[in-house]
Design an enzyme around this catalytic site. Structure first.
Site, PDB file in Angstrom:
ATOM      1  N   HIS A  18      14.303 -12.341  30.766  1.00  0.00           N
ATOM      2  CA  HIS A  18      13.998 -11.911  32.135  1.00  0.00           C
ATOM      3  C   HIS A  18      12.522 -12.215  32.369  1.00  0.00           C
ATOM      4  O   HIS A  18      11.665 -11.373  32.160  1.00  0.00           O
ATOM      5  CB  HIS A  18      14.283 -10.411  32.306  1.00  0.00           C
ATOM      6  CG  HIS A  18      14.083  -9.922  33.710  1.00  0.00           C
ATOM      7  ND1 HIS A  18      13.459  -8.726  34.007  1.00  0.00           N
ATOM      8  CD2 HIS A  18      14.406 -10.484  34.896  1.00  0.00           C
ATOM      9  CE1 HIS A  18      13.421  -8.573  35.320  1.00  0.00           C
ATOM     10  NE2 HIS A  18      13.986  -9.626  35.888  1.00  0.00           N
ATOM     11  N   HIS A  57      20.189  -1.869  34.306  1.00  0.00           N
ATOM     12  CA  HIS A  57      19.801  -3.138  34.921  1.00  0.00           C
ATOM     13  C   HIS A  57      18.861  -3.880  33.970  1.00  0.00           C
ATOM     14  O   HIS A  57      17.953  -3.269  33.424  1.00  0.00           O
ATOM     15  CB  HIS A  57      19.102  -2.832  36.255  1.00  0.00           C
ATOM     16  CG  HIS A  57      18.485  -4.016  36.918  1.00  0.00           C
ATOM     17  ND1 HIS A  57      17.147  -4.081  37.221  1.00  0.00           N
ATOM     18  CD2 HIS A  57      19.030  -5.184  37.352  1.00  0.00           C
ATOM     19  CE1 HIS A  57      16.888  -5.228  37.814  1.00  0.00           C
ATOM     20  NE2 HIS A  57      18.007  -5.920  37.905  1.00  0.00           N
TER      21      HIS A  57
END
Length: 288
Positions: free
Chosen positions: A80, A3
């Site tokens: 991110h 992830h």
């Protein structure tokens, strides 16, 4: 699968990503480098780079791409919350592994795009062509893709692209062929209920499917464990319950397909998922 696969490279010196809410932008503008160091503890979901992940057995990569504000080079970056490595460098790193291991296959899932216009998508598509060329498998029906098929065609890369651009490029698989339901919870019990329900509702043919064994911190969780970070506050504590769920799964069309996690080196996550494949030999789903 991993992830936020690229998040090992998150750079504390980078600007905040364009997708971050105003509250985060303000927090960083007030507290500067200290704020970014704390952010990294919650945004970096992996400790291994691409090469180490591949060596450990990871074959699915969750990729999020962004432009950088006021970047004179107009580069594309993994992102991110904060910016990570340049996309072309990450793709090259994966390609070096594939060249050395011609029977290995990877899934590259480009599922979030930030600050990207048509010209940026064109740049990324060209980058994929230049890096992987004929290693990329054109989009076909998911259930037709066996290792034998890929080996015969000498394909090693399946690229999933969650943008209408995918419909215009033969080697881009549309994003809906790689659904990844998101539980969005900090509670391991709720996560497991969600994962189980998602598998029950899964389409049986025509797409791959991701089970995200991932807990998502709320703002209150971050505040309480601000200096500890994601790994210590959430992932390590929940690991036994999450691994118990993984161990009891069955692979195949009516079960799990791809399983992703944070900090994939923890416990025996990778070896447990790999071992699930051997259950295919015992059942009826042994064709793919």
């Amino acid at each position: 699968g991993s992830h936020d696969s690229f998040s090992f490279y998150i750079d504390e010196a980078s600007p905040v990503g364009p997708e971050q809410p105003e509250t985060v932008q303000n927090f960083v503008s007030v507290f500067g480098t200290v704020a970014k160091k704390l952010m990294r503890k919650w945004l970096a979901t992996q400790t291994m780079n691409f090469t180490s992940q591949l060596g450990a057995g990871i074959r699915y990569f969750d990729l999020r791409i962004s432009t950088k504000p006021r970047d004179p080079d107009n580069e594309l970056y993994f992102a991110h919350g904060l910016f990570s490595a340049k996309v072309n460098e990450g793709l090259e790193e994966i390609n070096a592994f594939l060249t050395d291991h011609p029977k290995e296959v990877v899934f590259l899932d480009f599922n979030h795009f930030y600050g990207m216009q048509k010209c940026h998508h064109e740049k990324l598509v060209q980058m994929l062509k230049d890096t992987y060329g004929n290693k990329m498998c054109p989009a076909i029906f998911a259930h037709e893709v066996s290792l034998q098929y890929l080996w015969e065609k000498e394909h090693q890369v399946l690229v999933f692209y969650h943008s209408p651009v995918a419909l215009e490029v033969p080697f881009l698989w549309p994003g809906q062929m790689m659904p990844a339901p998101w539980a969005n919870t900090t509670d391991p019990e709720k996560l497991i209920q969600f994962l189980q329900a998602s598998i029950t509702e899964r389409r049986k043919k025509g797409s791959f499917f991701i089970s995200q064994v991932v807990l998502t911190p709320k703002a209150s969780t971050v505040v309480k464990g601000v200096a500890s970070g994601l790994r210590e506050t959430i992932t390590e504590r929940a690991l036994p319950a999450m691994m118990q769920w993984v161990r009891t799964q069955k692979p195949g069309e009516s079960g799990v397909n791809i399983i992703t996690a944070d900090f994939v080196e923890l416990g025996d996550f990778i070896s447990t998922v790999i071992n699930l494949n051997y259950a295919l030999d015992e059942g009826e789903d042994d064709t793919t």
